[in-house]
Motif scaffolding. Structure first.
Motif, mmCIF file in Angstrom:
data_model
loop_
_atom_site.group_PDB
_atom_site.id
_atom_site.type_symbol
_atom_site.label_atom_id
_atom_site.label_comp_id
_atom_site.label_asym_id
_atom_site.label_seq_id
_atom_site.Cartn_x
_atom_site.Cartn_y
_atom_site.Cartn_z
ATOM 1 N N ILE A 178 0.851 -1.195 0.000
ATOM 2 C CA ILE A 178 0.000 0.000 0.000
ATOM 3 C C ILE A 178 0.885 1.241 0.000
ATOM 4 N N ASP A 179 0.642 2.130 -0.933
ATOM 5 C CA ASP A 179 1.444 3.329 -1.104
ATOM 6 C C ASP A 179 0.689 4.533 -0.543
ATOM 7 N N ILE A 180 1.025 4.917 0.701
ATOM 8 C CA ILE A 180 0.458 6.112 1.322
ATOM 9 C C ILE A 180 1.629 6.911 1.895
ATOM 10 N N PRO A 181 2.298 7.728 1.087
ATOM 11 C CA PRO A 181 3.538 8.379 1.503
ATOM 12 C C PRO A 181 3.410 9.270 2.733
ATOM 13 N N ARG A 182 2.207 9.765 3.038
ATOM 14 C CA ARG A 182 2.101 10.655 4.191
ATOM 15 C C ARG A 182 2.163 9.910 5.525
ATOM 16 N N LEU A 183 2.114 8.567 5.492
ATOM 17 C CA LEU A 183 2.309 7.792 6.726
ATOM 18 C C LEU A 183 3.742 7.952 7.193
ATOM 19 N N GLN A 184 3.921 8.363 8.433
ATOM 20 C CA GLN A 184 5.268 8.624 8.945
ATOM 21 C C GLN A 184 5.495 8.040 10.333
ATOM 22 N N VAL A 185 4.429 7.566 10.992
ATOM 23 C CA VAL A 185 4.524 6.973 12.329
ATOM 24 C C VAL A 185 3.775 5.646 12.302
ATOM 25 N N CYS A 186 4.351 4.627 12.933
ATOM 26 C CA CYS A 186 3.672 3.340 13.042
ATOM 27 C C CYS A 186 3.670 2.887 14.492
ATOM 28 N N CYS A 187 2.506 2.475 14.969
ATOM 29 C CA CYS A 187 2.349 1.885 16.294
ATOM 30 C C CYS A 187 2.044 0.405 16.080
ATOM 31 N N TYR A 188 2.985 -0.469 16.440
ATOM 32 C CA TYR A 188 2.895 -1.892 16.122
ATOM 33 C C TYR A 188 2.272 -2.636 17.294
ATOM 34 N N LEU A 189 0.999 -2.993 17.143
ATOM 35 C CA LEU A 189 0.279 -3.742 18.177
ATOM 36 C C LEU A 189 -0.220 -5.077 17.623
ATOM 37 N N SER A 190 0.491 -5.608 16.637
ATOM 38 C CA SER A 190 0.142 -6.899 16.054
ATOM 39 C C SER A 190 0.804 -8.029 16.835
ATOM 40 N N HIS A 191 0.106 -9.167 16.905
ATOM 41 C CA HIS A 191 0.680 -10.335 17.565
ATOM 42 C C HIS A 191 1.629 -11.089 16.643
ATOM 43 N N VAL A 192 1.679 -10.738 15.364
ATOM 44 C CA VAL A 192 2.549 -11.421 14.409
ATOM 45 C C VAL A 192 3.995 -11.019 14.668
ATOM 46 N N ARG A 193 4.865 -12.009 14.795
ATOM 47 C CA ARG A 193 6.273 -11.743 15.074
ATOM 48 C C ARG A 193 7.150 -12.542 14.115
ATOM 49 N N THR A 194 7.103 -12.164 12.841
ATOM 50 C CA THR A 194 8.029 -12.707 11.852
ATOM 51 C C THR A 194 8.794 -11.526 11.258
#
Length: 521
Positions: free
Chosen positions: A373-389
């Motif tokens: 997904i190309d959304i260039p204005r995204l600049q911060v990520c809060c990672y609350l996923s249980h996936v750990r790969t």
């Protein structure tokens, strides 16, 4: 095969300006693609612009008479729709699969339902098959028995891999695209070349199947035809420098209740807490203390960025749909504007497009915004996923590293200091220029943003915990020591100390039943 005499590095009114790496990749592909070598793999970091490169390469192949049509395959409807727009714009013809169209764009899921129709198209004309995010397809050949990510080798192809192999018999060329071209189950990708331990190049196509190494040898190594790393992209000002913040606490109190007995345990870090058999990472993500703090620091960072760029936005990756809904409600209560996108969202693509060009501060999702997904204005990520790969970790990070302008040089990734995630964060050191190779370790604090740098040095904190593969670099806190900063305990951001209360009875009963079953076997 000779490319047209056109310099796409120069501005043009009729064609897009390519980045230097894109032009090099296209030229390399034009030189290498042939009846003897019909498969090409471009391994380029997420956010570098693989889609545009693929569309322009397709145009070159059509104009020099090498192909007539193109088939594009992607993992999700949103990714496919974006590809359809890009290819149609570059090629000047639709990609709907109708009579007169230049080709068709489909999801991998739809491929098996259209396979015979597509094979007929390939027999009637020369076709380029572009398979994006190629790590989704597993080939029919197992990789080495030893695997960094799994304890045993994978065997057999998945449904998408089998469909690709069936279609490959009739296409002229294939172009594989991925920023993370490996599978966590250890299986090989179809049609691509691998290096056996004897250093002889092997292939997973049907024409030549490699000799599998013994159980004591290393896994087969994939051989990309073109590679563009995150280090390259940062040095070329194509991608932002990721700043990774790992949230931890050194004053955690756990109250375990079992059969009317109450025991209080104390831990000095989240990795130490997660070694307790009754504490699960997925549950910790949904605990109001850690979750709220991650959202707090992420929102605080985004507010700082929006002071300079009001369009800057953030992404929250949740563990499941109900978790995403809870997070969206929490952000709204914090006064944030939110777009919630899940597999159950009606008109998800339209909402993604509205978010892409709008001013909503946050997008909350589970998997739909994790790759492609190309959304260039995204600049911060809060990672609350249980996936750990590692693959998922890097794919999610790739959503926030696409650079827009000269001052847009950093992005910010927030996660709990879980052992496996920290291991993946340190592995990013290999892909970052030396001057940028830093990870931040942030104690829980409700009033200030994390500031201290963490670099590979001496271990003053003692995080040599279990649960990671390989030896981790040690770390040294610069600035306030970990134990002296303003901190609250793990699950509460009030001034008092709260406790996690766990009922371990079910876990103990399951363990006893499992051991009894082992004994009976």
């Amino acid at each position: 095969m000779t490319p047209r005499q056109i310099n796409r590095l120069l501005p043009s009114l009729t064609s897009p300006t390519l980045r230097a790496w894109q032009a090099r990749c296209i030229e390399t592909a034009l030189q290498r693609l042939s009846d003897q070598q019909p498969h090409f793999l471009c391994q380029a970091t997420p956010g570098a612009g693989k889609m545009l490169m693929a569309a322009v390469l397709t145009e070159e192949l059509i104009l020099n008479g090498s192909i007539d049509h193109v088939i594009y395959l992607g993992p999700t409807s949103a990714v496919v729709e974006r590809a359809r727009e890009t290819f149609s714009q570059i090629l000047g013809r639709p990609m709907q699969g109708r009579l007169g169209d230049v080709g068709i764009a489909l999801t991998y899921q739809a491929l098996s339902f259209r396979l015979e129709e597509l094979k007929q198209l390939c027999r009637q004309g020369r076709v380029l098959l572009v398979w994006d995010e190629s790590h989704h397809a597993a080939g029919a050949t197992a990789c080495a028995a030893k695997n960094t990510y799994t304890s045993s080798a994978a065997t057999g192809a998945n449904q998408w891999g089998l469909a690709l192999l069936a279609l490959e018999r009739d296409v002229r060329f294939t172009l594989a695209l991925s920023g993370t071209p490996w599978r966590t189950d250890g299986s090989c990708l179809p049609m691509l070349r691998y290096m056996a331990p004897s250093h002889e190049v092997a292939t997973t196509s049907e024409q030549a199947v490699p000799t599998l190494p013994s159980a004591d040898s290393d896994r087969l190594a994939l051989i990309p035809d073109f590679t563009y790393t995150l280090r390259d992209a940062i040095q070329d000002d194509v991608c932002r420098t990721p700043q990774i913040y790992l949230i931890d606490n050194d004053d955690i109190r756990l109250v375990a209740e079992q059969q009317a007995q109450r025991e209080t345990l104390y831990y000095q870090s989240i990795p130490a807490l997660l070694r307790h058999p009754g504490v699960h990472y997925s549950a910790l993500l949904r605990h109001p203390g850690p979750q709220q703090h991650l959202l707090d620091v992420s929102c605080q960072r985004l507010r700082q960025l929006q002071e300079k760029d009001p369009t800057a936005a953030g992404l929250v990756v949740a563990s499941n749909i109900s978790h995403a809904e809870d997070i969206a409600d929490c952000l709204k209560q914090m006064g944030q504007t939110v777009c919630l996108i899940t597999s159950q969202t009606e008109g998800a693509h339209a909402q993604l497009e509205a978010f892409r060009y709008g001013h909503t501060s946050w997008i909350v999702s589970v998997n739909m915004v994790s790759e492609g997904i190309d959304i260039p204005r995204l600049q911060v990520c809060c990672y609350l996923s249980h996936v750990r790969t590692e693959q998922y970790f890097r794919q999610v990070l790739g959503r926030i590293i696409r650079r827009r302008h000269a001052q847009d040089d950093a992005c910010y990734f927030y996660a709990l200091n879980e052992s496996t995630l920290r291991h993946y964060a340190y592995r990013l050191f290999d892909d970052l220029p030396d001057e940028h190779a830093a990870i931040q370790l942030d104690p829980f604090s409700s009033t200030t943003l994390p500031a201290p740098n963490v670099s590979p040095a001496t271990d003053s904190i003692g995080f040599n915990d279990l649960g990671t593969s390989g030896e981790l670099p040690t770390i040294d806190m610069h600035g306030a020591p970990h134990s002296q900063g303003p901190m609250s305990e793990c699950v509460s951001f009030s001034e008092g100390v709260r406790e996690i209360t766990l009922d371990l009875a079910n876990d103990v009963a399951f363990s006893n039943a499992f051991l009894a079953r082992l004994v009976s076997l």
